[in-house]
Scaffold this motif. Structure first.
Motif, PDB file in Angstrom:
ATOM      1  N   GLN A  45       0.935  -1.314   0.051  1.00  0.00           N
ATOM      2  CA  GLN A  45       0.019   0.037   0.024  1.00  0.00           C
ATOM      3  C   GLN A  45       0.824   1.202  -0.136  1.00  0.00           C
ATOM      4  N   GLU A  74      -8.737  -1.747  -6.569  1.00  0.00           N
ATOM      5  CA  GLU A  74     -10.244  -1.547  -6.520  1.00  0.00           C
ATOM      6  C   GLU A  74     -10.604  -0.740  -5.607  1.00  0.00           C
ATOM      7  N   GLN A  75      -9.783  -0.568  -4.704  1.00  0.00           N
ATOM      8  CA  GLN A  75     -10.101   0.278  -3.368  1.00  0.00           C
ATOM      9  C   GLN A  75      -9.835   1.613  -3.924  1.00  0.00           C
ATOM     10  N   GLN A  92     -12.608   4.908  -4.212  1.00  0.00           N
ATOM     11  CA  GLN A  92     -12.191   6.344  -3.536  1.00  0.00           C
ATOM     12  C   GLN A  92     -12.516   7.529  -4.507  1.00  0.00           C
TER      13      GLN A  92
END
Length: 253
Positions: A184, A247-248, A252
Motif C-alpha cells: 500500500q 479496486e479500493q 475512492q
C-alpha cells in the motif's frame, strides 16, 4: 476448461469442427450432445456461445459447433509483471496462473540467481508459452492472451529497455523480502496512468546490484511479510493484493 477457445482462422461461416483436446473435453468431461450449448471464445477476441451440431463420442473425438459471439473481449489488466525466469516446470504453472488472474505483459528476465540452463528449456528457447497461457484463460473464461517478452540479459533490460516504457506506469513495485514498504505504501497517491509494474525475483531473491538498479529506475521495494514464498505462491499473493488496492483506489475516486 470453462470456455472453449479457438483462433479466428479455425472458424468458417460461423462453424468450427474440433478434433483435439477440446473435442475430448466436450465429449468426456461435459458429456454434451447435439443441441447442447457451450461457452465459446475467440483467442484475443470476443466471447459468446456455441451450439453442438454434430458429435463423435468414440476416439478420435470430433465435435462440430455453430458459433455465436456477442460479448467483447475482456478488458486489459492494469498489472504487468517483470519476472526473473523461474525453473521451467514452475514457469508453466506461473504462466497459467497469471493468465487466469489477468496480466497485460510478462517480461521474463535474467537475474544473478537464475540458472543459465533454464534458458535452454524448450518452453523458453522455443517460446512455447501459448498453451499454458490458454490453459489459464480456459479456467477464467477469458480471451485476452497476455504478451510475453523475453530479455536474456539483466542490464540491457533495466538500463536500455525499461526507460522506454517507464511512463506507462503509475507505480513500480519491487517484491523484496527486505523491502522497507508495504504494498500500500508503494502505491503513488494518484496513479496516472492506472497501471502497475510488479517485479518478482528468483527463489533466491534479488542480489544487491539488481535491487540498486531497480531503485535507480524508480521502483519501490515492497514486502508482504517476513515469510519467503516460492515464486508461484508469491505471484498469486502479490497480484491479489495489488488488485484489491487498485479496486479500493477506484472506489475512492
Amino acid at each position: 476448461m470453462n470456455i472453449i477457445l479457438a483462433s479466428p482462422e479455425e472458424i468458417t461461416a460461423s462453424r468450427i469442427r474440433l478434433s483435439d483436446h477440446r473435442a475430448e473435453h466436450i465429449v468426456k468431461v461435459l458429456r454434451s450432445g447435439p443441441g447442447d450449448i457451450v461457452r465459446f471464445g475467440i483467442i484475443n477476441g470476443g466471447r459468446g456461445k456455441a451450439k453442438i451440431l454434430d458429435l463423435k463420442r468414440k476416439f478420435p473425438f470430433s465435435v462440430e459447433l455453430q458459433v455465436e459471439i456477442f460479448e467483447d473481449m475482456d478488458r486489459a489488466s492494469p498489472i504487468d509483471l517483470v519476472l526473473a525466469l523461474p525453473r521451467p516446470i514452475m514457469l508453466k504453472r506461473v504462466l497459467s496462473q497469471v493468465s487466469a488472474m489477468g496480466v497485460g505483459t510478462i517480461h521474463l528476465i535474467q537475474a544473478n540467481r537464475v540458472e543459465k540452463s533454464f534458458w535452454k528449456s524448450s518452453i523458453v528457447s522455443g517460446e512455447e508459452f501459448l498453451p499454458h497461457l490458454l490453459h489459464g484463460l480456459e479456467q477464467a473464461v477469458a480471451t485476452r492472451v497476455p504478451k510475453v517478452v523475453v530479455h536474456r540479459h539483466f542490464r540491457p533490460f533495466i538500463e536500455d529497455f525499461f526507460p522506454n516504457i517507464r511512463e506507462q506506469y503509475g507505480s513500480l513495485l519491487l517484491a523484496h523480502p527486505d523491502g522497507g514498504s508495504s504494498l500500500q505504501e508503494g502505491f503513488t497517491e494518484k496513479i496516472t496512468p492506472e497501471r502497475v509494474l510488479l517485479a518478482i525475483g528468483p527463489e533466491g531473491g534479488w542480489v544487491d546490484f539488481e535491487v540498486k538498479k531497480f531503485l535507480e529506475q524508480g521502483f519501490t521495494p515492497c514486502s508482504i511479510g517476513e515469510r519467503i514464498l516460492k515464486v508461484d505462491t508469491a505471484v498469486i499473493a502479490l497480484h491479489s493484493r495489488i488488485s484489491l488496492l487498485l479496486e479500493q483506489l477506484s472506489i475512492q475516486r
